[in-house]
Motif scaffolding. Sequence first.
Motif, short mmCIF file in Angstrom:
data_model
loop_
_atom_site.label_atom_id
_atom_site.label_comp_id
_atom_site.label_asym_id
_atom_site.label_seq_id
_atom_site.Cartn_x
_atom_site.Cartn_y
_atom_site.Cartn_z
N GLY A 212 -3.89 3.09 -11.08
CA GLY A 212 -4.59 2.85 -9.61
C GLY A 212 -4.05 3.93 -8.85
N SER A 213 -2.87 3.98 -8.83
CA SER A 213 -2.43 5.31 -7.87
C SER A 213 -2.97 6.34 -7.94
CB SER A 213 -1.05 5.10 -7.66
OG SER A 213 -0.60 6.17 -7.05
N GLY A 214 -3.00 6.85 -9.31
CA GLY A 214 -3.55 8.09 -9.84
C GLY A 214 -4.85 8.24 -9.44
N ALA A 273 -10.08 0.41 0.95
CA ALA A 273 -10.14 -1.10 0.84
C ALA A 273 -10.47 -1.61 -0.47
CB ALA A 273 -11.17 -1.38 1.86
N VAL A 274 -11.33 -1.06 -1.34
CA VAL A 274 -12.00 -1.52 -2.79
C VAL A 274 -10.63 -1.46 -3.45
CG1 VAL A 274 -13.26 -0.83 -4.37
CG2 VAL A 274 -14.32 -1.09 -2.30
N PHE A 275 -9.93 -0.15 -3.19
CA PHE A 275 -8.83 -0.07 -4.24
C PHE A 275 -7.71 -1.07 -3.91
CE2 PHE A 275 -8.78 3.00 -7.40
CZ PHE A 275 -9.74 4.09 -6.97
N LEU A 281 -2.52 -2.39 -3.22
CA LEU A 281 -1.74 -1.30 -2.94
C LEU A 281 -0.50 -1.63 -2.77
CD1 LEU A 281 -3.89 0.20 -0.10
CD2 LEU A 281 -3.53 1.33 -2.29
N ASP A 282 0.17 -2.82 -2.71
CA ASP A 282 1.58 -3.13 -2.96
C ASP A 282 2.25 -2.80 -3.92
OD1 ASP A 282 0.77 -6.35 -1.42
OD2 ASP A 282 1.15 -4.30 -0.20
N LYS A 283 1.60 -2.89 -5.10
CA LYS A 283 2.13 -2.38 -6.21
C LYS A 283 2.33 -1.04 -6.50
CE LYS A 283 0.05 -5.83 -9.30
NZ LYS A 283 -1.43 -6.14 -9.50
N ILE A 284 1.46 -0.14 -5.66
CA ILE A 284 1.81 1.29 -5.94
C ILE A 284 3.06 1.63 -4.95
CG2 ILE A 284 0.60 3.23 -5.21
CD1 ILE A 284 -2.11 1.85 -5.61
N TYR A 285 2.98 0.96 -3.80
CA TYR A 285 3.99 1.56 -2.92
C TYR A 285 5.34 0.94 -3.31
CZ TYR A 285 0.45 3.96 -0.66
OH TYR A 285 -0.68 4.48 -0.50
#
Lengths: 287, 294, 363
Positions: A212-214, A273-275, A281-285
């Motif tokens: 997701g991040s990439g 927002a869709v992502f 986004l929490d998971k990414i950061y």
Amino acid sequence: MKLTQRGSIRHYSLLQSILLASPLLVLLGIFYLIPLLSLFPESLQHEGEFSLEHYYHFFREPLYGFILFRTIRIAAYVTVICFLMGYPVAYSMAYMKNRKLSNLLMICVMLPFFTSILVRSYAWMVILQTKGIINSFLISLGIIDRPMSLLYNEMAVLIGMVHIMLPFMILPIYTVLKNLDRNLLRAARNLGASAVKAFIKVTFPLSLPGVGSGVMFTFILSLGFFITPALLGGPKTLMISTLIEQQINRLLNWNFAGAISVILLLTTIVVIAVFDKIVGLDKIYKE
Amino acid sequence: MASAMKNSIIFLSQPMALFEKKITMNQKQNGMAGKIILGIFTGIVFIFLVIPTILVVPMSFTETRYLVFPPEGFSLQWHQEFFTNKKWVEPTIFSLKLASLTTVVSLIIGTMASLALVRGIIPGKRIVHLFFLSPMMIPLIVTAFAVYGMFANFHLIGTLPGLVIAHTIIGVPYVILIITANLYRFDTSLELAARNLGANSFKTFTNVTLPLIKPGIIAAGVFCFIESLDELVLVLFLVGTTRMTLPLRMFSEIEFRIGPTVAAASTVFIIAAIGTIIALSFIEKKEKSIGLKE
Amino acid sequence: MKKSKLNMFFISFLIGFMVLSLTPDGTFSAAQAERDHIVVQTWGGKLGEAQEKAFFEPFTKETGIKVIGVEAGTSVGGKLAAMQRSKNIEWDIITADYESYNTKYYNKGFLEEVDYNIVDNTGDLLPSSAKKWGVAQYLEGICLVYNTNSFPEGKAPKSYKDFFNVANFPGPRAMHNWGGPTDNLSIALMADGLTPDQCLPLDYERAFKVMDKIKPHIKVWYTSGAQLVQALLDEEVVMAIATDGRAKSAISMGAPIKIVWNQSFYYLGYNCVVKGTPMKKEAMKLLKFCNRPEQQAIFTKIIGYTGSNPKAVQYLPVELQKSQSTHPDNINNVFNFMTIKNAQWAVDNVDTVDEKWNTWIAR
């Protein structure tokens, strides 16, 4: 056998925290947030008065919607290609046993990061041009007798952008994969799953935050890209960023440029927002 | 970003290595073919990544006035031009200055902000965190255009402080990404211990936290530096008429004339990059030996 | 022990950085407001060099006033606007730009009106050289060029109609895509049978219909003169709509091409004075200096573009004279594009033409 505790101990009081964060807050607030916000009123001015004319113009002339769509399309292509190329590579690197080789490969992935985007785009210009490496090579082998037009078209832009975005895709995925608890994978294999099945059911889903991040970074960065399309592209690859630049510098239509910028900005925010909804986004950061 | 993460990973995976060796033997028979295909694919991608980047290097030594591969003859004239001609030297020096200042400012402000985010209390933390990172995600041209208007009104166009501000805005996200990751990872019981022993926040930071996140700071610093050195879009708008940065000079040379001096400049860039990576790994090795002693 | 060594390393690094950053800047940062030299925006490269040798250096020799040429890249308009907004006038003169752009700049308040009390030697210049906002320095001619290997004597194309005639004159072509597509579209209309005076206002439908026929055969849409020259040198295209200066450049570099003067037209490139400049008087003097035929001849010798003063031709070496648009033989065949009927329409509709062109070319 966990070595660390998650770093969630609060050391600083509210006051201290705000003091620590304030320089950045102030800097961003004054020199970043306010200018960005002022794009809105600027875009709503037409010949001195308040008007939505520029937005109408954008959506009325088929050219602009077309360019916006094309920009999104190219960004999507780049993202997909980067994913297809990047995931296997990240996987190999993460599961490689030879530490030295793994380090070497890491350096190879980082090298593009450290050389400028300009240098890399330029390198592709040189490779793809009429007297460039690919054409010279193919001609010397007798495969073609006239050089091909490899430059100044969409394919060149795609190649260039993929080359630049690949590290952005590889690194997050690699990081997540490397941190996966190997026991889970072993458990799956011990329970009888084949390598492929174990991958599909265990490894891949767990790697999604990295993916997701990439994907998000690659897509968003591609949306706003300017340099590579400017150098490698032709008239058929006019993208939104180039359009904005033209309006600002050549045609001096700043209000219209403002409107286009706002539209691009909103598009980007929608994508983020869709992502957020899909991947979180929490998971990414917090990875 | 990944260097620091890689560091942290190295710390973490030391004991894991013991387990890995056991498994290898069981799995040797399975998936050989798959591994080979994967290996080849990976190899191809790496060639794709690396070759174009370094291809410019031999071409910069050509004798001809245009770029050709393989290069014809051997000449140092383009490198000489890069190092002696004012129109290349001055922008390079200016770019280096700009990058240095930006890095220092970004590191200081960014680390402070990271500390606040990870170890502090901030209302609406998630939004603030996103806000700090947003310059990385907003299309650069939009930011450039917006900031340009404001800078013009404040007479900041073409000034060094103005450019430092602009580059800091886009440099800080890197700092925050890396430093917050580092802060999350390491053992906070050390900090707790220091606190319990009576150290105040500041002392704890300098004696405990700072040394531990040093690899992160170095990595973040390198990223900021390169980002600033390489930055073209913001500079295109904000640099005014009498200043020139290295990427801007390269860009206009490329646009108007595809000549070998740009290749020479690129070569310098690439060699500097490789040198930096090597230097980084040396520092990492040193850090590793220090870190393990804890 | 190791720790402190490393720390020392860092601290010295940091200090080194900061010291480096605080050193004063190089001399290319022109002092603002208080100035004793003229700053001229040039397009760099050979063109800038030509301006330097033909005008700036001799001017300095004669008057003692220093002139510095600065490159602008592609964003002249943007920088002009920024200068006015911040009241920090860093350029005194902008050079060699088209009427349509200059008119826009003038209307937006970026340019001074030319002081013709100082610039009093415009009598010899081509018509339309002396405008309210600028003085023409040279001609940028647009002409058809063709590859002599592909089209030997007797089989050569002679007009724009031939450019669009792929059946009889097959092969890849080149056209420009660097903004200001009014001339591309006018050429299409001329190829379709219209006289120059009938071209404006542009009949978009008709022009694009003609362009559609040729589109698949345009191999190079060049965005810089260098790109065009390279394409001609590499023989990548058999025909091109080119600028005469670049065509001559290519010929001198050995490109096997020939220029067709029939139907050729030109734009005048004007020098203008930036509004609010502290060096207004001196800038006007420089503008006057650029009208001298001897200086213009030096300019032409270096870069190939013809000067706006027809008298300059006689100062050129004989072999160059015949290829000048202002040579008595040619001067009646070529025309100033901005003197055709309704030329003002081109200026007023710059944006729309650009948009329609982008729409067409993007598909």
